[in-house]
Design a protein around this motif. Structure first.
Motif, PDB file in Angstrom:
ATOM      1  N   ARG A 689       0.842  -1.199   0.000  1.00  0.00           N
ATOM      2  CA  ARG A 689       0.000   0.000   0.000  1.00  0.00           C
ATOM      3  C   ARG A 689       0.875   1.247   0.000  1.00  0.00           C
ATOM      4  NH1 ARG A 689      -5.118   1.804   3.733  1.00  0.00           N
ATOM      5  NH2 ARG A 689      -4.798   4.040   3.547  1.00  0.00           N
ATOM      6  N   VAL A 690       0.526   2.223  -0.851  1.00  0.00           N
ATOM      7  CA  VAL A 690       1.228   3.503  -0.872  1.00  0.00           C
ATOM      8  C   VAL A 690       0.271   4.664  -0.656  1.00  0.00           C
ATOM      9  CG1 VAL A 690       3.110   2.690  -2.326  1.00  0.00           C
ATOM     10  CG2 VAL A 690       1.055   3.649  -3.392  1.00  0.00           C
ATOM     11  N   GLY A 691      -1.045   4.405  -0.597  1.00  0.00           N
ATOM     12  CA  GLY A 691      -1.983   5.487  -0.387  1.00  0.00           C
ATOM     13  C   GLY A 691      -3.420   5.022  -0.493  1.00  0.00           C
ATOM     14  N   ARG A 692      -4.330   5.989  -0.391  1.00  0.00           N
ATOM     15  CA  ARG A 692      -5.762   5.724  -0.504  1.00  0.00           C
ATOM     16  C   ARG A 692      -6.422   6.982  -1.039  1.00  0.00           C
ATOM     17  NH1 ARG A 692     -10.763   8.034   1.561  1.00  0.00           N
ATOM     18  NH2 ARG A 692     -12.138   6.363   2.318  1.00  0.00           N
ATOM     19  N   THR A 693      -7.417   6.819  -1.899  1.00  0.00           N
ATOM     20  CA  THR A 693      -8.128   7.968  -2.446  1.00  0.00           C
ATOM     21  C   THR A 693      -9.551   7.541  -2.793  1.00  0.00           C
ATOM     22  OG1 THR A 693      -7.996   9.770  -4.047  1.00  0.00           O
ATOM     23  CG2 THR A 693      -7.462   7.569  -4.849  1.00  0.00           C
ATOM     24  N   ALA A 694     -10.308   8.449  -3.357  1.00  0.00           N
ATOM     25  CA  ALA A 694     -11.688   8.169  -3.777  1.00  0.00           C
ATOM     26  C   ALA A 694     -11.911   8.781  -5.152  1.00  0.00           C
ATOM     27  CB  ALA A 694     -12.683   8.728  -2.762  1.00  0.00           C
ATOM     28  N   PHE A 695     -12.889   8.225  -5.889  1.00  0.00           N
ATOM     29  CA  PHE A 695     -13.147   8.673  -7.260  1.00  0.00           C
ATOM     30  C   PHE A 695     -14.634   8.506  -7.535  1.00  0.00           C
ATOM     31  CE2 PHE A 695     -12.843   7.958 -11.997  1.00  0.00           C
ATOM     32  CZ  PHE A 695     -12.474   9.276 -12.294  1.00  0.00           C
ATOM     33  N   ALA A 696     -15.109   9.259  -8.542  1.00  0.00           N
ATOM     34  CA  ALA A 696     -16.526   9.223  -8.894  1.00  0.00           C
ATOM     35  C   ALA A 696     -16.958   7.807  -9.257  1.00  0.00           C
ATOM     36  CB  ALA A 696     -16.802  10.182 -10.049  1.00  0.00           C
ATOM     37  N   GLY A 697     -17.990   7.326  -8.562  1.00  0.00           N
ATOM     38  CA  GLY A 697     -18.430   5.959  -8.766  1.00  0.00           C
ATOM     39  C   GLY A 697     -18.976   5.686 -10.159  1.00  0.00           C
ATOM     40  N   TYR A 698     -19.718   6.640 -10.730  1.00  0.00           N
ATOM     41  CA  TYR A 698     -20.325   6.389 -12.037  1.00  0.00           C
ATOM     42  C   TYR A 698     -19.279   6.333 -13.142  1.00  0.00           C
ATOM     43  CZ  TYR A 698     -19.939  11.330 -13.432  1.00  0.00           C
ATOM     44  OH  TYR A 698     -19.476  12.569 -13.789  1.00  0.00           O
ATOM     45  N   LEU A 699     -18.172   7.083 -12.987  1.00  0.00           N
ATOM     46  CA  LEU A 699     -17.109   7.011 -13.986  1.00  0.00           C
ATOM     47  C   LEU A 699     -16.388   5.672 -13.908  1.00  0.00           C
ATOM     48  CD1 LEU A 699     -15.562  10.595 -13.763  1.00  0.00           C
ATOM     49  CD2 LEU A 699     -17.090   9.700 -15.514  1.00  0.00           C
ATOM     50  N   TRP A 700     -16.165   5.221 -12.678  1.00  0.00           N
ATOM     51  CA  TRP A 700     -15.504   3.919 -12.510  1.00  0.00           C
ATOM     52  C   TRP A 700     -16.363   2.804 -13.101  1.00  0.00           C
ATOM     53  CZ3 TRP A 700     -10.717   2.691 -10.426  1.00  0.00           C
ATOM     54  CH2 TRP A 700     -10.476   1.336 -10.204  1.00  0.00           C
ATOM     55  N   ASP A 701     -17.662   2.847 -12.869  1.00  0.00           N
ATOM     56  CA  ASP A 701     -18.553   1.789 -13.366  1.00  0.00           C
ATOM     57  C   ASP A 701     -18.584   1.747 -14.888  1.00  0.00           C
ATOM     58  OD1 ASP A 701     -19.116   1.102 -10.781  1.00  0.00           O
ATOM     59  OD2 ASP A 701     -20.971   2.268 -10.668  1.00  0.00           O
ATOM     60  N   ARG A 702     -18.546   2.901 -15.528  1.00  0.00           N
ATOM     61  CA  ARG A 702     -18.589   2.942 -16.992  1.00  0.00           C
ATOM     62  C   ARG A 702     -17.374   2.276 -17.617  1.00  0.00           C
ATOM     63  NH1 ARG A 702     -20.476   9.162 -18.328  1.00  0.00           N
ATOM     64  NH2 ARG A 702     -22.547   9.071 -17.337  1.00  0.00           N
ATOM     65  N   ALA A 703     -16.239   2.310 -16.892  1.00  0.00           N
ATOM     66  CA  ALA A 703     -14.996   1.767 -17.458  1.00  0.00           C
ATOM     67  C   ALA A 703     -15.011   0.243 -17.533  1.00  0.00           C
ATOM     68  CB  ALA A 703     -13.806   2.233 -16.626  1.00  0.00           C
ATOM     69  N   LYS A 704     -15.846  -0.416 -16.719  1.00  0.00           N
ATOM     70  CA  LYS A 704     -15.951  -1.885 -16.717  1.00  0.00           C
ATOM     71  C   LYS A 704     -14.557  -2.524 -16.680  1.00  0.00           C
ATOM     72  CE  LYS A 704     -20.397  -1.951 -19.093  1.00  0.00           C
ATOM     73  NZ  LYS A 704     -21.133  -2.132 -17.828  1.00  0.00           N
ATOM     74  N   LEU A 705     -13.836  -2.224 -15.595  1.00  0.00           N
ATOM     75  CA  LEU A 705     -12.453  -2.663 -15.462  1.00  0.00           C
ATOM     76  C   LEU A 705     -12.362  -4.133 -15.060  1.00  0.00           C
ATOM     77  CD1 LEU A 705     -11.186   0.498 -13.588  1.00  0.00           C
ATOM     78  CD2 LEU A 705     -10.771  -0.098 -15.975  1.00  0.00           C
ATOM     79  N   PRO A 706     -11.300  -4.810 -15.447  1.00  0.00           N
ATOM     80  CA  PRO A 706     -11.136  -6.238 -15.107  1.00  0.00           C
ATOM     81  C   PRO A 706     -10.727  -6.413 -13.654  1.00  0.00           C
ATOM     82  CG  PRO A 706      -9.212  -5.446 -16.291  1.00  0.00           C
ATOM     83  CD  PRO A 706     -10.202  -4.307 -16.290  1.00  0.00           C
ATOM     84  N   ARG A 707     -10.925  -7.592 -13.133  1.00  0.00           N
ATOM     85  CA  ARG A 707     -10.513  -7.942 -11.778  1.00  0.00           C
ATOM     86  C   ARG A 707      -9.111  -8.545 -11.810  1.00  0.00           C
ATOM     87  NH1 ARG A 707     -14.738  -8.137  -8.103  1.00  0.00           N
ATOM     88  NH2 ARG A 707     -13.633  -9.656  -6.796  1.00  0.00           N
ATOM     89  N   LYS A 708      -8.389  -8.279 -10.747  1.00  0.00           N
ATOM     90  CA  LYS A 708      -7.016  -8.743 -10.665  1.00  0.00           C
ATOM     91  C   LYS A 708      -6.740  -9.207  -9.239  1.00  0.00           C
ATOM     92  CE  LYS A 708      -2.271  -7.161 -11.605  1.00  0.00           C
ATOM     93  NZ  LYS A 708      -1.445  -6.012 -12.053  1.00  0.00           N
ATOM     94  N   ARG A 709      -5.834 -10.155  -9.088  1.00  0.00           N
ATOM     95  CA  ARG A 709      -5.493 -10.692  -7.775  1.00  0.00           C
ATOM     96  C   ARG A 709      -4.223 -10.010  -7.261  1.00  0.00           C
ATOM     97  NH1 ARG A 709      -5.439 -17.105  -6.964  1.00  0.00           N
ATOM     98  NH2 ARG A 709      -7.693 -16.669  -7.130  1.00  0.00           N
ATOM     99  N   PHE A 710      -4.289  -9.601  -5.969  1.00  0.00           N
ATOM    100  CA  PHE A 710      -3.149  -8.925  -5.343  1.00  0.00           C
ATOM    101  C   PHE A 710      -2.791  -9.647  -4.044  1.00  0.00           C
ATOM    102  CE2 PHE A 710      -5.318  -5.697  -7.824  1.00  0.00           C
ATOM    103  CZ  PHE A 710      -4.279  -5.070  -8.497  1.00  0.00           C
ATOM    104  N   PHE A 711      -1.477  -9.755  -3.815  1.00  0.00           N
ATOM    105  CA  PHE A 711      -0.959 -10.309  -2.574  1.00  0.00           C
ATOM    106  C   PHE A 711      -0.335  -9.141  -1.805  1.00  0.00           C
ATOM    107  CE2 PHE A 711      -1.103 -13.746  -5.601  1.00  0.00           C
ATOM    108  CZ  PHE A 711      -1.687 -14.772  -4.869  1.00  0.00           C
ATOM    109  N   LEU A 712      -1.068  -8.674  -0.802  1.00  0.00           N
ATOM    110  CA  LEU A 712      -0.730  -7.420  -0.127  1.00  0.00           C
ATOM    111  C   LEU A 712       0.090  -7.702   1.132  1.00  0.00           C
ATOM    112  CD1 LEU A 712      -1.133  -4.380  -0.281  1.00  0.00           C
ATOM    113  CD2 LEU A 712      -3.315  -4.667   0.919  1.00  0.00           C
ATOM    114  N   CYS A 713       1.267  -7.090   1.200  1.00  0.00           N
ATOM    115  CA  CYS A 713       2.158  -7.264   2.350  1.00  0.00           C
ATOM    116  C   CYS A 713       2.297  -5.951   3.127  1.00  0.00           C
ATOM    117  CB  CYS A 713       3.542  -7.718   1.902  1.00  0.00           C
ATOM    118  SG  CYS A 713       3.536  -9.315   1.059  1.00  0.00           S
TER     119      CYS A 713
END
Length: 713
Positions: A689-713
């Motif tokens: 983790r390097v940070g946290r932020t927020a973004f407009a939900g409707y813009l994110w939904d329109r992008a239909k982004l793929p899911r990815k697996r992360f191993f967070l340390c």
């Protein structure tokens, strides 16, 4: 300091093993001044002022508006004031002037006899501490008189403020005050403190009774025997407490301040274990510790716990769990003494020794009016103290059942049942539910047990973290340890289980915290708030406004072949659990590369929608931005950007992963946002983790982004 001849032994001397005797000394008894509630005769000059005061008392005057003033402009030579020996107002002014000027007595004012006094104005104020009500404490009308002393030689001005206090029914025809102010003596009234403790035993129904301590095996508890003045092994593993003890909460000060510590170096530990090893004749004992031992003797408390002397301070890397046990120490204390005055351990406890109180409350009855100096409240003193800025002191305050707080001017008392008391007010006759909030907002969650009755356990954790953030810790490695006592108590009280400082029952919400720190501490996982110190930008997200979108997994077991099994962490909300766990595997098995082995203990696994974007620093600010790649434009025709919170000196990777973990707000509302974690993925496949932020939900939904697996340390 009073002479030894003026002191008396309050109890028989304590016998020490080698035959020495350490007497318990008591200061010269404080002789109270004449009763301030008995009317006394004013001089002719003050009678004129008295009429002005009465005419402008807020209850029947145009000074009703807060902050309104009436100019008086009466001048008088200081020599005339010094010649007055009967008038109560004149005597009060002389006392307050000598106190503000740091003079030992009013007689020393004669050196300033060429100066002049000016009664400047009368100001209307409201003070919530002086208006009792059967249900709540409301602001009270009060007036403040401003008096200035002009030094003719130096042209320097010294100002004092004299306040009128309510003293009987005629001040408040609607209600009868439940208390009266009282003078504060030059030394603490031991009988008064004992009375406060006795009231807790009889009227608090055991709510503030200390918890019995059961030490851990191989982790003995050491305490100071205040009678023989040595450190003794008070408790061994498996035994409960059999005697009352006090715990000390104080600050050490900067690293340059000399400290006496329990260490093998130089034979210090051997000396501390010997009778008289902590006697007053030793000049290396900080004043706060000396005062605390003397106070315990006067109160009849045989043992004192102080971290510098009762914990192994050798830097050996083995603390046997003693620091993690500190929360139990404060929960089991008969009384916690809080040193809220001064900058370090040499500041002492004002009022334990004569001549150590800077300012006191003085009262006088001027023909039926109770007048006194305008004193800074205990809560204001403590809210500006060095003590409140330290990380360790939060759990020491929160977990203690009864606290005795030393400030510059007075002592205050509080207990888990809310039985607040202070020296400046007569409150002993009131039941706990009628006692005013003497410490106000400076209770920092001391009533967090009551918070749980109306709020969820997560809200209680969130409010305590709000009090913890912004405090300072000398060693970053102690960030989680200094809060561990509270976490352990939350576990005992509400069954919360914590993973690197985050409650597992609310893990999906709590992991969305915001920081303004620069670089995480590698001693903790990057996804924990402990890695970012106490520089949290905002409290943890509100549970009711956060809607989880992903399922988090934590490592549950590791096979000999190196395969890792991750177990799903149940979502905090039932609807999220039903939606996510019904379509996801509850266990995932992963073959870990050898490079992961040192990192797997606190590893998390998450599958989420994400996008990899380059980020750049804005040329005119300290914030970073990432340009949204979608075709949408804002109202000005510019491409949307994602703002990234940063602090001076922060350096982000050129490219980061924006990973959606939750939504904030209602999904169908315009203000709906997605909560994004900013991750940096290393070549070995692990992410941080390097940070946290927020973004407009409707813009994110329109992008239909793929899911990815992360191993967070």
């Amino acid at each position: 300091m009073a002479s030894n001849d003026a002191r008396k032994l309050t109890t028989p001397p304590a016998t020490i093993d080698d035959g020495e005797r350490v007497p318990v000394r008591e200061r010269t008894p404080f002789h109270s001044p004449p009763n301030p509630y008995d009317p006394q005769q004013s001089c002719d000059w003050c009678k004129q002022l008295h009429m002005i005061w009465l005419q402008n008392w807020p209850q029947n005057s145009p000074l009703k508006e807060k902050g309104a003033r009436k100019k008086i402009k009466h001048k008088r030579k200081l020599a005339d004031l010094l010649s007055e020996v009967v008038c109560p107002l004149c005597l009060l002014v002389k006392t307050l002037l000598s106190q503000e000027l740091g003079l030992p007595s009013a007689n020393k004012l004669e050196s300033l006899s060429d100066s002049s006094l000016e009664w400047k104005d009368l100001r209307y104020e409201e003070d919530s501490a002086f208006h009792p009500s059967p249900k709540a404490w409301r602001p009270a009308d009060t007036g403040t008189l401003r008096v200035s002393l002009m030094h003719r030689s130096s042209l320097r001005r010294q100002t004092i403020y004299i306040r009128r206090y309510p003293c009987d029914e005629k001040d408040y025809p609607q209600q009868t005050p439940d208390y009266k102010p009282r003078e504060i003596p030059p030394v603490v009234d031991i009988a008064l403190i004992k009375q406060w403790l006795d009231l807790c035993k009889t009227s608090c129904s055991g709510i503030c009774a200390p918890d019995p301590i059961v030490p851990k095996p191989n982790c003995p508890i050491f305490m100071i025997d205040v009678n023989s003045r040595k450190v003794v092994p008070a408790l061994q593993g498996g035994e409960g407490t059999t005697t009352d003890y006090a715990a000390l909460s104080y600050v050490w000060g900067s690293p340059e301040v000399p400290q006496l510590r329990n260490t093998l170096e130089g034979g210090v530990r051997s000396r501390l274990m010997e009778p008289g090893g902590l006697a007053d004749l030793h000049i290396d004992i900080p004043t706060t510790l000396k005062d605390a031992m003397q106070l315990c003797q006067l109160l009849g408390i045989s043992y004192l716990w102080a971290d510098a002397l009762c914990l192994d301070q050798d830097d050996s890397g083995h603390d046997y769990g003693q620091f993690d046990f500190m929360g139990e120490i404060y929960k089991g204390a008969h009384l916690t003494i809080i040193a809220g005055a001064g900058e370090d351990s040499w500041a002492g406890l004002p009022g334990v020794r004569e001549g150590t109180r800077v300012r006191r409350q003085h009262l006088a009855n001027v023909e039926g009016m109770l007048l006194g100096n305008k004193k800074t409240s205990s809560k204001n003193h403590l809210s500006r103290s060095r003590w409140i800025t330290r990380g360790w002191t939060l759990q020491e305050m929160v977990l203690s059942k009864r606290v005795l707080i030393f400030t510059k001017d007075e002592i205050a008392y509080d207990c888990r049942a809310g039985s607040g008391r202070c020296e400046s007010m007569h409150l002993e006759h009131l039941p706990p539910w009628r006692v005013p909030d003497t410490m106000g907002e400076v209770e920092w969650g001391r009533n967090y047990m009551e918070l749980g009755a109306t709020n969820s356990a997560y809200d209680t954790f969130r409010q305590l973290m709000r009090q913890y953030r912004g405090r300072r810790i000398t060693h970053d490695s102690d960030t989680l340890r200094a809060f561990s006592g509270i976490l352990n108590d939350l576990n005992t009280t509400w069954g919360l289980t914590f993973f690197a400082g985050l409650p597992l029952q609310y893990f999906d919400c709590a992991i969305g915290f915001t920081t303004v720190s620069q670089n995480p501490n590698p001693e903790f996982p990057s996804w924990s708030w402990a890695a970012w110190g106490l520089k949290l930008a905002s409290p943890f997200p509100l549970l009711e406004e956060t809607h989880q979108m992903v399922l988090w997994y934590r490592l549950s077991k590791r096979s000999p072949s190196g395969a890792l099994t991750f177990q799903a962490i149940p979502p905090s909300k039932p609807e999220a659990a039903q939606a996510l766990m019904s379509v996801s595997d509850l266990e995932l098995e992963i073959d870990a590369p050898p490079a992961w082995i040192p990192k797997i203990e606190n590893m998390l696994l998450v599958e989420a929608e994400s996008i990899s974007l380059p980020i750049t620093r804005h040329s005119l600010s300290l914030t970073y931005k990432a340009q949204w790649p979608g075709p949408d434009r804002d109202d000005m025709g510019f491409a949307w950007t994602i703002d990234v919170v940063s602090a001076p000196g922060t350096e982000y990777p050129d490219v980061v992963e924006f990973v959606r973990i939750a939504r904030s707000g209602r999904p169908d509302s315009i203000g709906d946002e997605v909560i994004l974690l900013l991750l940096h993925t290393h070549p070995d496949g692990t992410s941080y983790r390097v940070g946290r932020t927020a973004f407009a939900g409707y813009l994110w939904d329109r992008a239909k982004l793929p899911r990815k697996r992360f191993f967070l340390c």
